[in-house]
Design an enzyme around this catalytic site. Structure first.
Site, short mmCIF file in Angstrom:
data_model
loop_
_atom_site.label_atom_id
_atom_site.label_comp_id
_atom_site.label_asym_id
_atom_site.label_seq_id
_atom_site.Cartn_x
_atom_site.Cartn_y
_atom_site.Cartn_z
N GLY A 80 -7.60 39.93 56.80
CA GLY A 80 -7.75 38.67 56.08
C GLY A 80 -6.72 38.47 54.99
O GLY A 80 -5.85 39.32 54.75
N GLY A 82 -5.61 38.99 51.93
CA GLY A 82 -5.89 39.87 50.81
C GLY A 82 -5.19 39.49 49.53
O GLY A 82 -5.62 39.87 48.44
N ARG A 83 -4.10 38.74 49.66
CA ARG A 83 -3.36 38.31 48.46
C ARG A 83 -2.88 36.87 48.60
O ARG A 83 -1.94 36.46 47.93
CB ARG A 83 -2.17 39.23 48.22
CG ARG A 83 -1.18 39.28 49.39
CD ARG A 83 0.05 40.06 49.03
NE ARG A 83 0.94 40.20 50.18
CZ ARG A 83 2.19 40.65 50.09
NH1 ARG A 83 2.69 40.99 48.93
NH2 ARG A 83 2.94 40.75 51.16
N LYS A 103 0.96 32.91 48.49
CA LYS A 103 0.96 34.37 48.55
C LYS A 103 1.19 34.94 47.16
O LYS A 103 2.05 34.48 46.41
CB LYS A 103 2.07 34.87 49.48
CG LYS A 103 1.86 34.49 50.94
CD LYS A 103 2.92 35.11 51.84
CE LYS A 103 2.76 36.60 51.96
NZ LYS A 103 3.70 37.17 52.97
N ASP A 115 -3.91 44.86 44.96
CA ASP A 115 -4.04 44.12 43.70
C ASP A 115 -3.95 42.61 43.90
O ASP A 115 -4.11 41.85 42.95
CB ASP A 115 -2.97 44.58 42.70
CG ASP A 115 -1.55 44.46 43.24
OD1 ASP A 115 -1.34 43.72 44.23
OD2 ASP A 115 -0.65 45.11 42.69
N ARG A 166 4.12 28.77 50.62
CA ARG A 166 4.77 28.52 51.90
C ARG A 166 3.97 27.48 52.68
O ARG A 166 2.81 27.20 52.36
CB ARG A 166 4.92 29.80 52.71
CG ARG A 166 3.61 30.41 53.18
CD ARG A 166 3.85 31.71 53.92
NE ARG A 166 2.61 32.27 54.44
CZ ARG A 166 2.53 33.43 55.07
NH1 ARG A 166 3.63 34.15 55.26
NH2 ARG A 166 1.37 33.88 55.52
N ARG A 173 -3.73 33.07 63.44
CA ARG A 173 -3.12 34.25 64.03
C ARG A 173 -3.96 34.73 65.21
O ARG A 173 -5.15 34.40 65.32
CB ARG A 173 -3.03 35.37 62.98
CG ARG A 173 -2.44 34.94 61.65
CD ARG A 173 -3.00 35.80 60.51
NE ARG A 173 -2.55 35.30 59.22
CZ ARG A 173 -1.51 35.77 58.55
NH1 ARG A 173 -0.80 36.75 59.05
NH2 ARG A 173 -1.17 35.25 57.39
N ASP A 242 -2.13 40.64 63.76
CA ASP A 242 -2.43 39.76 62.63
C ASP A 242 -1.18 39.09 62.08
O ASP A 242 -1.28 38.23 61.20
CB ASP A 242 -3.14 40.54 61.52
CG ASP A 242 -2.37 41.77 61.08
OD1 ASP A 242 -2.28 42.71 61.89
OD2 ASP A 242 -1.85 41.80 59.95
N ASN A 243 -0.02 39.45 62.61
CA ASN A 243 1.22 38.79 62.23
C ASN A 243 1.77 37.91 63.36
O ASN A 243 2.94 37.52 63.32
CB ASN A 243 2.29 39.83 61.85
CG ASN A 243 1.96 40.55 60.57
OD1 ASN A 243 1.21 40.05 59.73
ND2 ASN A 243 2.49 41.75 60.40
#
Length: 477
Positions: A80, A82-83, A103, A115, A166, A173, A242-243
């Site tokens: 997912g 995450g950032r 992002k 983080d 972006r 995905r 996932d990419n």
């Protein structure tokens, strides 16, 4: 500007999260042309505030998407955003729908032990690369705005933080569908497919037949994307499921690289010592990833239909790649000897580590007879080893119609003079970390016109220096 939040309305598809503001943000880059096409008439202060997480536009509903993925062959059941956060979906003046994806927005429920931040190094790399591929005609997400920060971020070392806004028609995905398949929620998959049809492909029916056509379209776009990567010498580096984009876009730029000296087994990712995602493995990995997607969709599309679409992948990729390679060599017509000509060329290029981009660009300078052009000969450590190949290539060109000038113009239109070599990106990053964006601006200017001859910037079109081979690009990049 019209903002919609249809994806955020799928409450089961992620989590609503507010961005965590960056400390002391500063505006570094804005893609004004893209902003205009999206109908986003904002001033610099607004761009800074939105990208740094300090402000949301009235209709924005930040949403972190959940997905899974096969990473280096092993399945990760819950990844997912995450950032990152989906801030909203813009409906452009042309009626298109584009995601706004931030992002470096801070922690989300999918951050795991991260983080939630991004560093300037990787954010600028993505900005540069996505614009480079876009202007090469390769489907990709786009960079909209880059913000830097004095906030420290800890990776292999302490680095300056950043955030990248972006845009893309969709960030769906393969991993989105894998998540709901493996988590025992197969009823959600048709809802995601319907969302994709409604927002991107309204010509398809929301039915098993429509889903079959959708999967076939994903296969086709993936094959054509990877064929284009191979032709231009682009290595993605982390082709996890996932990419992989459902729209066939280049997604998530990390340890990417353009080939310097030709090496078919080139590994651009220091985190991939086994070479799973090496340059010459990208076509096969594309098929493997599509097979994982097919498995996730198997409860909603007939097995025979999935197999039929997958069975077309290799043909579509090779057809697209062959057409691009003929263009790169200035050949309009197909001849039976062409595959051998290509194969022997690549064998020699690999043996002598010939610079990939410079080779094709300078090959257009070749005359029908006589000595090799000096700039072309300079790429070959043993030019005499190429005598037979050049003789065959010249004979092959003689079978083509058109003048030499027409051939050169056609070759220059598909063989870029400027590509984003890693040492050029690294130089721009180092200067940006010192507060100087001039080098990044120069690169963006060149990458926006990669096929144009700009003699004052010839130094940017030379083979990489020896020290560039020591650059270490990993998944954290």
């Amino acid at each position: 500007m019209i903002l919609d939040n249809r994806y955020a309305g799928l409450e089961w598809a992620g989590s609503r999260v507010q961005p965590t503001p960056l400390e002391a943000p500063r505006l570094l880059l804005i893609n004004y042309g893209l902003a205009e096409s999206l109908g986003m008439a904002l001033d610099d202060r607004q761009w800074l505030e939105i990208t740094s997480g300090q402000r949301l536009l009235p209709d924005m509903e930040p949403f972190a998407q959940v997905y899974a993925g096969h990473q280096f062959g092993g399945f990760s059941p819950r990844l997912g955003d995450g950032r990152a956060l989906l801030l909203g979906e813009v409906v452009t003046p042309a009626g298109e729908r584009w995601d706004l994806h931030l992002k470096g927005a801070g922690k989300t429920p999918y951050s795991r032990f991260g983080d939630g931040r991004a560093v300037l190094r990787s954010s600028l790399r993505e900005y540069l690369a996505s614009e480079a591929l876009y202007h090469l005609g390769i489907p990709t997400t786009r960079a909209l705005c880059l913000v830097g920060s004095s906030e420290p971020v800890y990776r292999e070392q302490v680095e300056p933080g950043a955030a990248l806004l972006r845009a893309a028609p969709s960030h769906l995905r393969f991993g989105h569908f894998e998540y709901f398949y493996y988590s025992g929620q197969p009823e959600r998959i048709p809802e995601l497919l319907d969302y994709l049809i409604d927002t991107q492909w309204p010509d398809l029916d929301k039915s098993p037949q429509g889903y079959t056509a959708l999967f076939d379209r994903v296969v086709m776009r993936t094959a054509e994307l990877i064929a284009h990567w191979q032709a231009v010498g682009f290595c993605h580096g982390v082709m996890n499921t996932d990419n992989m984009s459902m729209l066939g876009l280049t997604l998530d730029y990390g340890p990417y690289g353009f080939l310097d000296g030709y090496d078919p087994g080139h590994i651009c990712n220091h985190s991939d010592p086994a070479g799973r995602y090496a340059y010459d493995q990208q076509p096969a990995v594309g098929l493997w990833n599509l097979q994982r997607l097919a498995q996730a969709l198997s409860g909603h599309i007939e097995l025979e239909a999935l197999q039929a679409s997958l069975g077309q992948y290799e043909h579509r990729l090779l057809t697209a790649y062959s057409a691009r390679m003929r263009q790169k060599l200035g050949l309009e017509q197909w001849q039976d000897e062409d595959p051998a000509l290509f194969r022997d060329m690549f064998t020699l290029m690999a043996e002598h580590k010939v610079d990939y981009s410079c080779w094709f660009r300078r090959l257009a300078l070749l005359e029908a007879e006589g000595e090799l052009p000096p700039s072309l000969a300079a790429l070959l450590p043993a030019p005499e080893a190429w005598n037979d190949w050049f003789s065959r290539y010249r004979s092959r060109l003689a079978q083509e119609n058109g003048t030499r000038a027409e051939r050169r113009a056609a070759m220059d239109a598909v063989n870029p003079k400027y590509v984003l070599r890693n040492h050029l990106a690294q130089r721009a990053i180092e200067r940006a970390e010192q507060g100087d964006m001039a080098e990044a601006d120069t690169l963006l200017q060149l990458l926006a016109a990669p096929f144009d001859d700009q003699p004052e910037f010839n130094a940017y079109a030379e083979p990489a220096p020896e020290w560039a081979a020591s650059l270490c690009i990993s998944c954290s990049s």
